[in-house]
Scaffold this active site. Structure first.
Site, mmCIF file in Angstrom:
data_model
loop_
_atom_site.group_PDB
_atom_site.id
_atom_site.type_symbol
_atom_site.label_atom_id
_atom_site.label_comp_id
_atom_site.label_asym_id
_atom_site.label_seq_id
_atom_site.Cartn_x
_atom_site.Cartn_y
_atom_site.Cartn_z
ATOM 1 N N LYS A 10 4.304 7.291 2.801
ATOM 2 C CA LYS A 10 4.343 7.609 1.144
ATOM 3 C C LYS A 10 2.935 7.618 0.876
ATOM 4 O O LYS A 10 2.437 8.260 -0.080
ATOM 5 C CB LYS A 10 5.467 7.088 0.636
ATOM 6 C CG LYS A 10 4.877 5.586 -0.123
ATOM 7 C CD LYS A 10 6.188 4.898 -0.642
ATOM 8 C CE LYS A 10 6.254 3.617 -0.174
ATOM 9 N NZ LYS A 10 5.068 2.556 -0.403
ATOM 10 N N ARG A 38 9.424 -0.745 -7.580
ATOM 11 C CA ARG A 38 9.952 -1.175 -6.359
ATOM 12 C C ARG A 38 11.294 -1.883 -6.704
ATOM 13 O O ARG A 38 12.025 -2.169 -5.906
ATOM 14 C CB ARG A 38 9.061 -1.799 -5.730
ATOM 15 C CG ARG A 38 8.229 -1.220 -4.804
ATOM 16 C CD ARG A 38 7.152 -2.327 -4.087
ATOM 17 N NE ARG A 38 7.147 -2.252 -2.766
ATOM 18 C CZ ARG A 38 6.044 -1.529 -2.222
ATOM 19 N NH1 ARG A 38 4.986 -1.272 -2.916
ATOM 20 N NH2 ARG A 38 5.892 -1.613 -0.971
ATOM 21 N N ARG A 92 -0.447 1.195 13.213
ATOM 22 C CA ARG A 92 -1.335 1.067 11.969
ATOM 23 C C ARG A 92 -1.993 -0.425 12.038
ATOM 24 O O ARG A 92 -3.140 -0.595 11.577
ATOM 25 C CB ARG A 92 -0.556 1.275 10.525
ATOM 26 C CG ARG A 92 -1.536 1.060 9.474
ATOM 27 C CD ARG A 92 -1.003 1.411 8.203
ATOM 28 N NE ARG A 92 -0.162 0.181 7.359
ATOM 29 C CZ ARG A 92 0.694 0.485 6.423
ATOM 30 N NH1 ARG A 92 0.998 1.678 5.856
ATOM 31 N NH2 ARG A 92 1.329 -0.308 6.111
ATOM 32 N N ARG A 149 -4.336 -4.606 8.970
ATOM 33 C CA ARG A 149 -3.769 -4.943 7.748
ATOM 34 C C ARG A 149 -2.952 -6.186 8.155
ATOM 35 O O ARG A 149 -2.238 -6.362 8.960
ATOM 36 C CB ARG A 149 -2.822 -3.990 7.226
ATOM 37 C CG ARG A 149 -3.265 -3.284 5.852
ATOM 38 C CD ARG A 149 -2.283 -2.258 5.356
ATOM 39 N NE ARG A 149 -1.299 -2.918 4.797
ATOM 40 C CZ ARG A 149 -0.248 -2.320 4.021
ATOM 41 N NH1 ARG A 149 -0.612 -0.872 3.550
ATOM 42 N NH2 ARG A 149 0.853 -2.835 3.595
ATOM 43 N N ARG A 192 9.353 -6.935 5.405
ATOM 44 C CA ARG A 192 9.160 -5.814 4.317
ATOM 45 C C ARG A 192 10.074 -4.907 4.148
ATOM 46 O O ARG A 192 10.622 -4.129 3.373
ATOM 47 C CB ARG A 192 7.518 -5.085 4.690
ATOM 48 C CG ARG A 192 6.586 -6.074 3.974
ATOM 49 C CD ARG A 192 4.990 -5.804 4.401
ATOM 50 N NE ARG A 192 4.746 -4.536 4.448
ATOM 51 C CZ ARG A 192 3.982 -3.796 5.390
ATOM 52 N NH1 ARG A 192 3.783 -4.510 6.467
ATOM 53 N NH2 ARG A 192 3.687 -2.534 5.178
HETATM 54 P P1 ADP Z 1 3.799 -1.090 2.264
HETATM 55 O O1 ADP Z 1 4.786 0.016 1.117
HETATM 56 O O2 ADP Z 1 3.595 -0.067 3.346
HETATM 57 O O3 ADP Z 1 4.805 -2.233 2.544
HETATM 58 P P2 ADP Z 1 2.123 -1.222 -0.087
HETATM 59 O O4 ADP Z 1 0.475 -0.957 0.035
HETATM 60 O O5 ADP Z 1 2.733 -0.280 -1.047
HETATM 61 O O6 ADP Z 1 2.743 -1.293 1.531
HETATM 62 O O7 ADP Z 1 2.643 -2.753 -0.536
HETATM 63 C C1 ADP Z 1 1.869 -3.837 0.124
HETATM 64 C C2 ADP Z 1 2.352 -4.980 -0.597
HETATM 65 O O8 ADP Z 1 1.980 -5.182 -1.999
HETATM 66 C C3 ADP Z 1 3.961 -5.489 -0.557
HETATM 67 O O9 ADP Z 1 4.334 -5.695 0.443
HETATM 68 C C4 ADP Z 1 3.944 -6.247 -1.947
HETATM 69 O O10 ADP Z 1 3.817 -7.681 -1.624
HETATM 70 C C5 ADP Z 1 2.777 -5.720 -2.693
HETATM 71 N N1 ADP Z 1 3.503 -4.829 -3.926
HETATM 72 C C6 ADP Z 1 2.848 -3.310 -3.901
HETATM 73 N N2 ADP Z 1 3.299 -2.781 -4.891
HETATM 74 C C7 ADP Z 1 4.296 -3.862 -5.375
HETATM 75 C C8 ADP Z 1 5.238 -3.433 -6.440
HETATM 76 N N3 ADP Z 1 5.512 -2.500 -7.123
HETATM 77 N N4 ADP Z 1 6.013 -4.825 -6.780
HETATM 78 C C9 ADP Z 1 5.794 -5.785 -6.266
HETATM 79 N N5 ADP Z 1 4.868 -5.933 -4.989
HETATM 80 C C10 ADP Z 1 4.246 -4.880 -4.980
#
Ligand code: ADP
Length: 188
Positions: free
Chosen positions: A15, A90, A129, A135, A146
């Protein structure tokens, strides 16, 4: 094509990549809460210190923190014509917060694109990745967490947006260009 769009999809669904491509295509910014949090962690800002523990554990950052961040970001000039939100909302609470933010700005969402990808494929992509980008939240245990958090907290959002008639499901398998073309034609 109007451009107030949310991208939904599990970690590893692609995404982030697709949000970036769609944003370029539409001439609006891609706004990734994960990227904003990560850059704050690497720059050791106050926000970075606050969110780091949650991210390293694969847990969500508290809604109060995330909602305030998004409200500020959507108020910036470059987001006036639209945006692609990647990784937000989310939780159901974030859905309500986003509704309130947009209502205050006198606008509403146009579409929610859900990238649908097979469980094994997303785990494989995330492990790959981990090797290439290093990461910290891409270790196998944290990936598993996750995906669990996504299934519990974020998957229900598809139903809510579906009931509003905003949900557009797109097959996230195949190469990047193929998926990108599917998204553009699904939104047309
Ligand atoms: P992915 O979807 O691949 O896990 P992201 O880069 O979108 O990776 O998010 C990484 C981390 O950032 C999440 O596991 C969370 O800890 C935090 N995070 C990102 N967006 C949100 C959100 N909208 N609400 C709460 N935590 C978030």
């Amino acid at each position: 094509m109007s451009a107030q769009i949310v991208m939904l999809g599990p970690p590893g669904s692609g995404k982030g990549t697709q949000a970036g491509l769609l944003a370029t295509h539409l001439g609006v910014p891609a706004i990734s809460t994960g990227d904003i949090f990560r850059s704050n962690v690497s720059n050791e800002t106050e926000l970075g210190t606050l969110v780091r523990g949650y991210m390293d554990a694969g847990e969500y950052v508290p809604d109060s923190v995330t909602n305030a961040l998004v409200r500020d970001r959507l108020g910036e000039r470059d987001a006036v014509e639209g945006f692609i939100l990647d990784g937000y909302p989310r939780t159901l609470e974030q859905v309500a917060a986003l509704d309130a933010i947009l209502e205050d700005q006198g606008r509403r969402l146009d579409a929610v694109v859900e990238l649908v990808a097979d469980h094994t494929e997303v785990v494989d992509r995330l492990l790959l990745r981990a090797q290439t980008q290093g990461r910290l939240d891409d270790t196998e245990a944290v990936i598993r967490r996750r995906l669990e958090v996504y299934a519990e907290q974020t998957a229900p959002l598809a139903r809510v947006y579906g009931e509003r008639g905003l949900l557009v499901d797109v097959d996230g398998t195949g190469d990047i260009d193929q998926v990108s073309r599917r998204i553009v034609s699904a939104l047309a």
